[in-house]
Design an enzyme around this catalytic site. Structure first.
Site, short mmCIF file in Angstrom:
data_model
loop_
_atom_site.label_atom_id
_atom_site.label_comp_id
_atom_site.label_asym_id
_atom_site.label_seq_id
_atom_site.Cartn_x
_atom_site.Cartn_y
_atom_site.Cartn_z
N LYS A 185 0.84 -1.20 0.00
CA LYS A 185 0.00 0.00 0.00
C LYS A 185 0.88 1.26 0.00
O LYS A 185 2.06 1.20 0.33
CB LYS A 185 -0.91 0.00 1.24
CG LYS A 185 -1.81 -1.22 1.33
CD LYS A 185 -2.79 -1.27 0.17
CE LYS A 185 -3.78 -2.41 0.27
NZ LYS A 185 -3.27 -3.73 -0.15
C1 LIG Z 1 -9.75 -3.46 -0.97
C2 LIG Z 1 -9.07 -4.27 0.07
N1 LIG Z 1 -9.74 -4.62 1.18
C3 LIG Z 1 -9.15 -5.32 2.16
C4 LIG Z 1 -7.82 -5.71 2.07
C5 LIG Z 1 -7.20 -6.50 3.17
O1 LIG Z 1 -6.12 -5.85 3.76
P1 LIG Z 1 -4.95 -6.71 4.44
O2 LIG Z 1 -4.21 -7.40 3.35
O3 LIG Z 1 -4.11 -5.69 5.16
O4 LIG Z 1 -5.60 -7.66 5.37
C6 LIG Z 1 -7.09 -5.38 0.94
C7 LIG Z 1 -5.69 -5.78 0.80
O5 LIG Z 1 -5.07 -5.68 -0.23
C8 LIG Z 1 -7.72 -4.64 -0.10
O6 LIG Z 1 -7.07 -4.30 -1.21
#
Ligand SMILES: Cc1ncc(COP(=O)(O)O)c(C=O)c1O
Length: 367
Positions: A185
């Site tokens: 990110k």
């Molecule tokens: C749109 C979206 N929601 C939720 C997540 C979940 O985040 P994490 O990977 O930190 O658990 C991501 C991760 O890429 C995402 O792109």
């Protein structure tokens, strides 16, 4: 010339002195989970986004699940969301027992607010817009619907750090918002991490307990929680990177403008931005004719690219029981058939972008 899709190696080369210094300092202190560094990071996010409360957690997925839980979403409830996202968006809904209800997207790849009202039933307990790719959804009409039907909004702002809509930062529009600090990110840690933001004290207090086993003090609880604590190393890295975020977003926007200048084929569609939004461009998403052919051609020319994602959420294997079928959301399906993320990070030079664009132009020359 070789062009990578993302920037993690370059980023480390650029920042390794500060990051290693922080790690050294924190390991010497010997106290590395849910420490004062986490609190400083949370405070920094509150001032950056202009919101009252933030809680550091250990992933964006946890942030979504805890947000849903704190709003009281439970078995049998429905949550309206988009079919164009990462599987975690709906995994979080399903894991707390609720059902994702999809609506189709618009040209900006985000849920089209016009479709929300037709999906509302008496089981609808939340609307979950996803700020896909780093562009905030069209929040004004979504907020109007939320108020009209008294349905809370949970923003999936996993990709939204640094993105603005009408001068407000992503995450401040709903009742609560979930962010990811995954290394890919724009504001990424050096491992998994995430956080929530909210202006609602009761949501904040619930999640604060929940992230640490429900512990009010070392030996006292009133609810069962889980372990979703942020560690101090990630908190320090995130605080350090937060100071550079504005320049990261600026460079990413500059790159996209260069791509727009150099790509000169109508076979590649680049969604435009509205005047009132700042796209954080976590990914540079385009829609390409013969996407798979182009991807292969780019790879043969040492250029990485990535499909985010080939399968819309309603057609995932895991979504089978939800009962959707091909054709249910034509715009989302068209995006998934054509989408290609081109190399995009803050260390790309104009020459890299020119090189990639020229290759794209030459691929389509004889079309
Ligand atoms: C749109 C979206 N929601 C939720 C997540 C979940 O985040 P994490 O990977 O930190 O658990 C991501 C991760 O890429 C995402 O792109």
């Amino acid at each position: 010339m070789k062009v990578d899709l993302i920037d993690l190696k370059y980023r480390y080369l650029d920042e390794h002195k500060q990051i290693l210094k922080s790690i050294n300092k924190l390991l010497k202190k010997g106290n590395i989970v849910l420490t004062e560094e986490v609190k400083s990071f949370e405070d920094a996010i509150c001032s950056y986004t202009n919101i009252k409360y933030c809680l550091g957690l250990n992933s964006g997925t946890d942030a979504l699940m805890m947000s849903l839980w704190a709003l009281g979403i439970k078995k049998g409830d429905e949550v309206i969301t988009t079919p164009v996202s990462f599987i975690a968006s709906i995994g979080a809904i399903v894991h707390i027992g609720a059902r994702p209800v999809f609506i189709d997207v618009g040209e900006d790849f985000n849920i089209d607010p016009k479709n929300i009202e037709t999906a509302i039933t008496n089981k609808t307990k939340a609307i979950m817009p996803v700020h896909w790719g780093g562009r905030v959804c069209d929040m004004e009409p979504i907020i109007a619907i939320s108020k009209k039907y008294n349905i809370p909004i949970i923003e999936d702002s996993a990709q939204g750090m640094g993105a603005y809509y009408k001068n407000s930062h992503s995450g401040v529009f709903g009742h609560v918002a979930a962010f990811s600090g995954h290394p890919l990110k724009n504001l990424g840690a050096i491992g998994d991490s995430g956080f929530i933001v909210t202006n609602n004290k009761s949501i904040y207090e619930k999640i604060k307990l929940y992230r640490n086993h429900g512990l009010i003090s070392r030996d006292k609880t009133s609810i069962f929680g889980i372990n979703s604590r942020m560690d101090s190393i990630n908190a320090e890295v995130l605080s350090f990177r937060l100071k550079k975020l504005k320049s990261v977003i600026k460079n990413r926007n500059k790159n996209v403008n260069l791509y727009k200048k150099y790509i000169n084929t109508d076979k590649v569609f680049i969604p435009s931005n509205k005047k009132y939004e700042i796209n954080a461009y976590v990914m540079f998403l385009t829609l390409c004719e013969d996407r798979n052919g182009l991807q292969k051609y780019l790879l043969n020319n040492n250029i990485q690219s990535m499909v985010y994602y080939e399968t819309p959420l309603h057609l995932h294997g895991a979504s089978k029981a939800l009962g959707y079928k091909k054709g249910d959301f034509p715009l989302a399906e068209n995006i998934c058939n054509k989408v290609l993320a081109l190399p995009h990070h803050q260390y790309l030079s104009e020459n890299h972008i020119k090189f990639v664009s020229n290759k794209i132009n030459s691929f389509y020359k004889n079309y």
